[in-house]
Design a protein around this motif. Structure first.
Motif, PDB file in Angstrom:
ATOM      1  N   THR A 281       0.863  -1.180   0.000  1.00  0.00           N
ATOM      2  CA  THR A 281       0.000   0.000   0.000  1.00  0.00           C
ATOM      3  C   THR A 281       0.896   1.225   0.000  1.00  0.00           C
ATOM      4  O   THR A 281       1.928   1.266   0.661  1.00  0.00           O
ATOM      5  CB  THR A 281      -0.914   0.027   1.240  1.00  0.00           C
TER       6      THR A 281
ATOM      7  N   ARG B  37      -0.894   8.202  -0.157  1.00  0.00           N
ATOM      8  CA  ARG B  37      -1.414   9.028  -1.247  1.00  0.00           C
ATOM      9  C   ARG B  37      -0.382  10.066  -1.654  1.00  0.00           C
ATOM     10  O   ARG B  37      -0.215  10.357  -2.812  1.00  0.00           O
ATOM     11  CB  ARG B  37      -2.707   9.711  -0.793  1.00  0.00           C
TER      12      ARG B  37
ATOM     13  N   PRO C 195     -11.363  18.440  -2.540  1.00  0.00           N
ATOM     14  CA  PRO C 195     -10.295  18.705  -1.571  1.00  0.00           C
ATOM     15  C   PRO C 195      -9.525  19.995  -1.892  1.00  0.00           C
ATOM     16  O   PRO C 195      -9.192  20.759  -0.983  1.00  0.00           O
ATOM     17  CB  PRO C 195      -9.382  17.485  -1.675  1.00  0.00           C
TER      18      PRO C 195
ATOM     19  N   THR D  59      -1.911  10.669   3.842  1.00  0.00           N
ATOM     20  CA  THR D  59      -3.172  11.096   3.237  1.00  0.00           C
ATOM     21  C   THR D  59      -3.651  12.430   3.797  1.00  0.00           C
ATOM     22  O   THR D  59      -4.792  12.822   3.572  1.00  0.00           O
ATOM     23  CB  THR D  59      -4.265  10.041   3.465  1.00  0.00           C
ATOM     24  N   ALA D  60      -2.788  13.120   4.533  1.00  0.00           N
ATOM     25  CA  ALA D  60      -3.200  14.358   5.196  1.00  0.00           C
ATOM     26  C   ALA D  60      -2.494  15.577   4.614  1.00  0.00           C
ATOM     27  O   ALA D  60      -1.320  15.532   4.276  1.00  0.00           O
ATOM     28  CB  ALA D  60      -2.909  14.276   6.688  1.00  0.00           C
TER      29      ALA D  60
ATOM     30  N   ASP E 138     -10.927  18.332   8.804  1.00  0.00           N
ATOM     31  CA  ASP E 138     -11.215  17.304   9.797  1.00  0.00           C
ATOM     32  C   ASP E 138     -10.947  17.762  11.223  1.00  0.00           C
ATOM     33  O   ASP E 138     -11.600  17.308  12.158  1.00  0.00           O
ATOM     34  CB  ASP E 138     -10.398  16.042   9.493  1.00  0.00           C
TER      35      ASP E 138
ATOM     36  N   GLU F  54      -7.894  15.190   5.822  1.00  0.00           N
ATOM     37  CA  GLU F  54      -7.511  13.861   5.346  1.00  0.00           C
ATOM     38  C   GLU F  54      -8.141  13.668   3.974  1.00  0.00           C
ATOM     39  O   GLU F  54      -9.330  13.907   3.792  1.00  0.00           O
ATOM     40  CB  GLU F  54      -8.028  12.774   6.302  1.00  0.00           C
ATOM     41  N   ILE F  55      -7.326  13.234   3.012  1.00  0.00           N
ATOM     42  CA  ILE F  55      -7.804  13.031   1.653  1.00  0.00           C
ATOM     43  C   ILE F  55      -7.872  11.536   1.396  1.00  0.00           C
ATOM     44  O   ILE F  55      -6.868  10.845   1.514  1.00  0.00           O
ATOM     45  CB  ILE F  55      -6.853  13.708   0.645  1.00  0.00           C
ATOM     46  N   SER F  56      -9.058  11.055   1.065  1.00  0.00           N
ATOM     47  CA  SER F  56      -9.178   9.621   0.810  1.00  0.00           C
ATOM     48  C   SER F  56      -8.575   9.283  -0.542  1.00  0.00           C
ATOM     49  O   SER F  56      -8.674  10.062  -1.473  1.00  0.00           O
ATOM     50  CB  SER F  56     -10.645   9.196   0.880  1.00  0.00           C
ATOM     51  N   PRO F  57      -7.935   8.105  -0.614  1.00  0.00           N
ATOM     52  CA  PRO F  57      -7.271   7.717  -1.869  1.00  0.00           C
ATOM     53  C   PRO F  57      -8.237   7.478  -3.010  1.00  0.00           C
ATOM     54  O   PRO F  57      -9.364   7.289  -2.886  1.00  0.00           O
ATOM     55  CB  PRO F  57      -6.529   6.432  -1.511  1.00  0.00           C
TER      56      PRO F  57
END
Length: 159
Positions: free
Chosen positions: A19, A22, A61, A96-97, A136, A156-159
């Protein structure tokens, strides 16, 4: 005489279980004049930096982060202005932040969500409520470099 080239390094095959974060680690920091023009420039440069980091213009975002930068920068100009002193914008991307930090040089005007409970029909006074809704989490801490404070927000940005 013949020269031998060193063998090329062998890269391991990627694992299906790997994994990736991001964002690789990025940082942008710049000082701006404590004027409306400085706040606009901070917003524009933040937008360009976010796009370069893979958060494209027009995405949710990107819009949320640039609006949060605009609000925090505007607050630094309006409430944290000390004549002859700049404010600093720092953006950090890791994992992811995305973290926004705006540092001004006035420590006696502290941000408070209670101070942001202005009547809905009043112009202005809703900046930190907007930042809280767009990100957030947010907060502040006293500036470690001297007088002033740093107001920060994280999305936080989701992938």
């Amino acid at each position: 005489m013949t020269s031998k080239k060193p063998p090329l390094p062998v890269r391991p095959a990627p694992s299906a279980r790997t994994t990736h974060a991001r964002f690789p680690w990025h940082q942008f920091s710049m000082r701006f004049s404590s004027t409306p023009r400085g706040a606009r420039l901070a917003r524009r440069l933040a937008g360009e930096r976010l796009d370069a980091w893979g958060i494209p213009y027009g995405s949710d975002p990107h819009d949320a982060l640039t609006l949060a930068v605009a609000e925090l920068s505007s607050n630094a100009v309006r409430h944290g202005h000390v004549s002859g002193r700049d404010f600093r914008l720092r953006l950090t991307a890791e994992g992811t932040a995305i973290r926004i930090e705006v540092t001004d040089t006035r420590g006696e005007h502290l941000p408070s969500p209670a101070a942001e409970t202005a009547p809905p029909d009043r112009d202005g006074g809703h900046g930190l409520l907007l930042v809280a809704a767009l990100t957030d989490r947010w907060g502040w801490y006293p500036s470690p470099d001297g007088p002033g404070k740093t107001v920060w927000a994280v999305l936080e940005i989701s992938p």
